[in-house]
Design an enzyme around this catalytic site. Structure first.
Site, PDB file in Angstrom:
ATOM      1  N   GLY A 164      32.107  35.691   6.497  1.00  0.00           N
ATOM      2  CA  GLY A 164      31.200  36.315   5.541  1.00  0.00           C
ATOM      3  C   GLY A 164      31.588  37.745   5.227  1.00  0.00           C
ATOM      4  O   GLY A 164      31.529  38.180   4.069  1.00  0.00           O
TER       5      GLY A 164
ATOM      6  N   ILE B  23      25.949  36.745  -0.675  1.00  0.00           N
ATOM      7  CA  ILE B  23      26.622  36.177   0.499  1.00  0.00           C
ATOM      8  C   ILE B  23      25.749  36.386   1.727  1.00  0.00           C
ATOM      9  O   ILE B  23      25.333  37.517   2.012  1.00  0.00           O
ATOM     10  CB  ILE B  23      27.997  36.835   0.727  1.00  0.00           C
ATOM     11  CG1 ILE B  23      28.880  36.688  -0.518  1.00  0.00           C
ATOM     12  CG2 ILE B  23      28.690  36.228   1.951  1.00  0.00           C
ATOM     13  CD1 ILE B  23      30.226  37.380  -0.410  1.00  0.00           C
TER      14      ILE B  23
ATOM     15  N   SER C  41      31.786  22.664   7.709  1.00  0.00           N
ATOM     16  CA  SER C  41      32.815  22.698   8.743  1.00  0.00           C
ATOM     17  C   SER C  41      33.449  21.317   8.821  1.00  0.00           C
ATOM     18  O   SER C  41      32.819  20.316   8.433  1.00  0.00           O
ATOM     19  CB  SER C  41      32.192  23.056  10.100  1.00  0.00           C
ATOM     20  OG  SER C  41      33.081  22.812  11.170  1.00  0.00           O
TER      21      SER C  41
ATOM     22  N   GLY D 219      33.041  38.037  10.653  1.00  0.00           N
ATOM     23  CA  GLY D 219      33.786  36.817  10.403  1.00  0.00           C
ATOM     24  C   GLY D 219      34.069  36.536   8.945  1.00  0.00           C
ATOM     25  O   GLY D 219      34.387  37.434   8.155  1.00  0.00           O
TER      26      GLY D 219
ATOM     27  N   GLY E  44      25.152  36.021   5.989  1.00  0.00           N
ATOM     28  CA  GLY E  44      26.011  36.148   7.169  1.00  0.00           C
ATOM     29  C   GLY E  44      27.201  37.050   6.905  1.00  0.00           C
ATOM     30  O   GLY E  44      28.328  36.764   7.320  1.00  0.00           O
TER      31      GLY E  44
ATOM     32  N   SER F 129      27.952  40.132   7.867  1.00  0.00           N
ATOM     33  CA  SER F 129      28.263  41.249   8.768  1.00  0.00           C
ATOM     34  C   SER F 129      29.465  41.012   9.662  1.00  0.00           C
ATOM     35  O   SER F 129      29.939  41.937  10.325  1.00  0.00           O
ATOM     36  CB  SER F 129      27.047  41.578   9.646  1.00  0.00           C
ATOM     37  OG  SER F 129      26.715  40.470  10.463  1.00  0.00           O
TER      38      SER F 129
ATOM     39  N   TYR G 152      24.835  21.580  16.436  1.00  0.00           N
ATOM     40  CA  TYR G 152      25.684  22.261  15.462  1.00  0.00           C
ATOM     41  C   TYR G 152      26.284  21.242  14.492  1.00  0.00           C
ATOM     42  O   TYR G 152      26.211  21.404  13.264  1.00  0.00           O
ATOM     43  CB  TYR G 152      26.805  23.029  16.169  1.00  0.00           C
ATOM     44  CG  TYR G 152      27.854  23.553  15.229  1.00  0.00           C
ATOM     45  CD1 TYR G 152      27.619  24.702  14.473  1.00  0.00           C
ATOM     46  CD2 TYR G 152      29.066  22.891  15.068  1.00  0.00           C
ATOM     47  CE1 TYR G 152      28.568  25.177  13.584  1.00  0.00           C
ATOM     48  CE2 TYR G 152      30.023  23.364  14.189  1.00  0.00           C
ATOM     49  CZ  TYR G 152      29.778  24.501  13.440  1.00  0.00           C
ATOM     50  OH  TYR G 152      30.717  24.961  12.563  1.00  0.00           O
TER      51      TYR G 152
END
Length: 273
Positions: A18, A10, A133, A16, A12, A14, A146
């Protein structure tokens, strides 16, 4: 490696979604290799192996994959979650920041997947879960780059799936909508940082900030969205897209089928914030 154990990587991990996905997979007895730049923020519970990872750095990506394969011999699931919002006026965001947005949200996922696929093919199974997203379809002002990365990862994921399905591997996307996390505040901070002096876009940034603060108060938590990660990773007959709610799915359908209607609705909302 333990018999019948499952290995997930996985990115990201650290904060949210993830972070919550890391804890969820570990609670279900997966061996979790959790990668992030801030390793100190990754929990060290049983089954979680925190590793330093900067997805914008090729050497870091290779070291991440090599470590997992050296210790486990396989990676059953890769969750490409690392990402952020480099918000700001499309005219004013520096090119260096735009490149960083693509390196983090798109190219990092591509490189890690390329590194992992040979082992998945040799094993005859695997799952690539790409965190896109609803913003891959819908859009708001200030999020040009983004949204572009999220649209890119979806098209790439779909093409990849057509190529690797023959080897027992599937590539799918999870498409969260508004979320109760730090993502919103970071994106808005970036929007303000990317404003040039005396920018004509300053009023627009202020308007979008008000709108985001209202919308993101009612979204699901990162822990709730982590359940979608797990479903995408484990479904026996995976879908190409996973949405958290009917509202998210319908919003995407409107934007895809009626782009003018989406734009009119967006303009109306911006005028009445």
């Amino acid at each position: 490696m333990k018999d019948n154990s499952r290995v997930v990587a996985i990115t990201g991990a650290s904060n949210g979604m993830g972070l919550e996905a890391t804890k969820l997979f570990a609670s279900k007895d997966w061996i979790v290799y959790a990668g992030a730049r801030r390793v100190d923020k990754i929990p060290t519970d049983e089954g979680i192996i925190p590793l330093a990872l900067d997805v914008t750095n090729s050497a870091s990506n290779r070291a991440f994959v090599d470590r997992i394969l050296a210790e486990q011999g396989q990676i059953d699931v890769l969750i490409n979650n690392a990402g952020y919002g480099e918000y700001g006026p499309a005219e004013e965001i520096p090119m260096a920041n735009i490149r960083k947005q693509f390196e983090t949200n798109f190219f990092g996922a591509v490189e890690l997947t390329q590194l992992i696929l040979p082992t998945m093919r040799s094993k005859g199974f695997g799952r690539i879960v790409n965190i896109s997203s609803v913003g891959g379809y819908v859009y708001t002002p200030l999020g040009a780059y983004y949204h572009a990365t999220k649209a890119a990862i979806q098209q790439w994921s779909d093409v990849l799936d057509t190529e690797v399905a023959q080897f027992g591997i599937h590539s799918v996307c999870v498409n969260p909508g508004s979320t109760k996390s730090d993502w919103n505040s970071i994106a808005l901070e970036n929007a303000e940082k990317n404003l040039q002096a005396d920018s004509p876009y300053a009023p627009l940034v202020a308007t979008v900030k008000k709108g985001f603060e209202r919308v993101y108060k009612g979204g699901p938590t990162s822990a709730e969205l982590a359940q979608d990660f797990y479903k995408a990773a484990t479904a026996s007959k995976p879908e190409l897209r996973y949405y958290h709610s009917i509202g998210d799915r319908m919003m995407v359908r409107v934007a895809k089928a009626h782009p003018k209607l989406w734009r009119k609705g967006l303009d109306f909302v911006l005028k009445h914030i």
